[in-house]
Design a protein around this motif. Structure first.
Motif, short mmCIF file in Angstrom:
data_model
loop_
_atom_site.label_atom_id
_atom_site.label_comp_id
_atom_site.label_asym_id
_atom_site.label_seq_id
_atom_site.Cartn_x
_atom_site.Cartn_y
_atom_site.Cartn_z
N GLU A 33 3.76 9.66 11.36
CA GLU A 33 5.02 9.37 10.85
C GLU A 33 5.50 10.34 9.96
N GLY A 34 7.02 10.49 9.92
CA GLY A 34 7.66 11.40 8.85
C GLY A 34 8.96 11.93 9.19
N VAL A 35 9.50 12.58 8.58
CA VAL A 35 10.69 13.20 8.81
C VAL A 35 10.91 14.43 9.56
N ILE A 36 11.41 14.36 10.74
CA ILE A 36 11.73 15.74 11.52
C ILE A 36 13.23 16.44 11.35
N LYS A 37 13.25 17.61 11.46
CA LYS A 37 14.71 18.45 11.64
C LYS A 37 14.32 19.00 13.14
N ILE A 38 15.59 18.50 13.94
CA ILE A 38 15.45 19.12 15.23
C ILE A 38 16.09 20.41 15.24
N LEU A 39 15.25 21.38 16.28
CA LEU A 39 15.47 22.91 16.09
C LEU A 39 16.12 23.23 17.47
N ASP A 40 15.78 22.55 18.50
CA ASP A 40 16.18 23.03 19.90
C ASP A 40 16.14 21.67 20.81
N LYS A 41 17.27 21.58 21.71
CA LYS A 41 17.21 20.76 22.75
C LYS A 41 17.41 21.05 24.03
N ARG A 42 16.76 20.64 25.43
CA ARG A 42 17.02 21.04 26.61
C ARG A 42 17.02 19.95 27.40
N TYR A 43 18.02 19.94 28.41
CA TYR A 43 18.01 18.74 29.43
C TYR A 43 17.36 18.98 30.46
N SER A 44 16.46 17.98 30.73
CA SER A 44 15.37 18.14 32.08
C SER A 44 16.15 17.08 32.93
N ALA A 45 16.65 17.61 34.07
CA ALA A 45 17.20 16.95 34.98
C ALA A 45 16.19 16.25 36.00
N GLN A 46 14.68 16.79 36.15
CA GLN A 46 13.86 16.24 36.80
C GLN A 46 13.30 14.84 36.07
N LYS A 66 15.23 10.11 25.91
CA LYS A 66 16.45 9.74 26.72
C LYS A 66 17.81 9.96 26.09
N PHE A 67 17.65 9.91 24.90
CA PHE A 67 19.12 10.07 24.09
C PHE A 67 19.21 11.42 23.37
N GLU A 68 20.64 11.88 23.30
CA GLU A 68 20.98 13.20 23.14
C GLU A 68 21.06 13.03 21.45
N HIS A 69 20.66 14.08 20.80
CA HIS A 69 20.52 14.21 19.12
C HIS A 69 20.86 15.68 19.13
N ASN A 70 21.84 15.81 18.12
CA ASN A 70 22.24 17.23 17.97
C ASN A 70 21.20 18.19 17.11
N ILE A 71 21.35 19.35 17.32
CA ILE A 71 20.50 20.27 16.84
C ILE A 71 20.79 20.43 15.24
N GLY A 72 19.80 20.19 14.39
CA GLY A 72 20.08 20.25 12.91
C GLY A 72 19.96 18.79 12.30
N ASP A 73 20.02 17.92 12.95
CA ASP A 73 19.60 16.57 12.75
C ASP A 73 18.33 16.30 12.09
N MET A 74 18.33 15.32 11.02
CA MET A 74 17.12 15.04 10.47
C MET A 74 16.97 13.58 11.06
#
Length: 105
Positions: A33-46, A66-74
């Protein structure tokens, strides 16, 4: 293409400099458990979902959602450790998470 390549180069540099001493967050099946900061996202069609690389307390984590979150979001996260892996861009320790629940900070 140039935009994606520039982002990937910057991300590799950031991981190499900032998170080279990344540690694993626990053994398989441990609850995290904790707080994360998103650095990168890639969509997987598979898998029809997004693969995220994030940082929690200076340690790299990765997970799918499954849901899209923006880069830099906490986000506040609750998950289980799936595996202890190496980051693909730079061989730093990375914890793979499973059963991820994301909440607002």
């Amino acid at each position: 293409f140039v935009k994606r390549d520039k982002h990937e180069t910057g991300l590799t540099k950031e991981i190499r400099i900032e998170y080279r001493d990344s540690q694993y967050l626990g053994k398989a099946k441990d609850v995290v458990e904790g707080v994360i900061k998103i650095l990168d996202k890639r969509y997987s069609a598979q898998w029809e979902s997004y693969n995220y690389i994030a940082v929690m307390d200076g340690n790299l984590v990765s997970f799918m959602n499954k849901f899209e979150h923006n880069i830099g979001d906490m986000k506040r996260v609750k998950a289980k450790v799936k595996a202890q892996t190496q980051n693909k861009l730079f061989s730093a320790n990375e914890t793979r998470l499973n059963y991820v629940k994301l909440y607002k900070v």
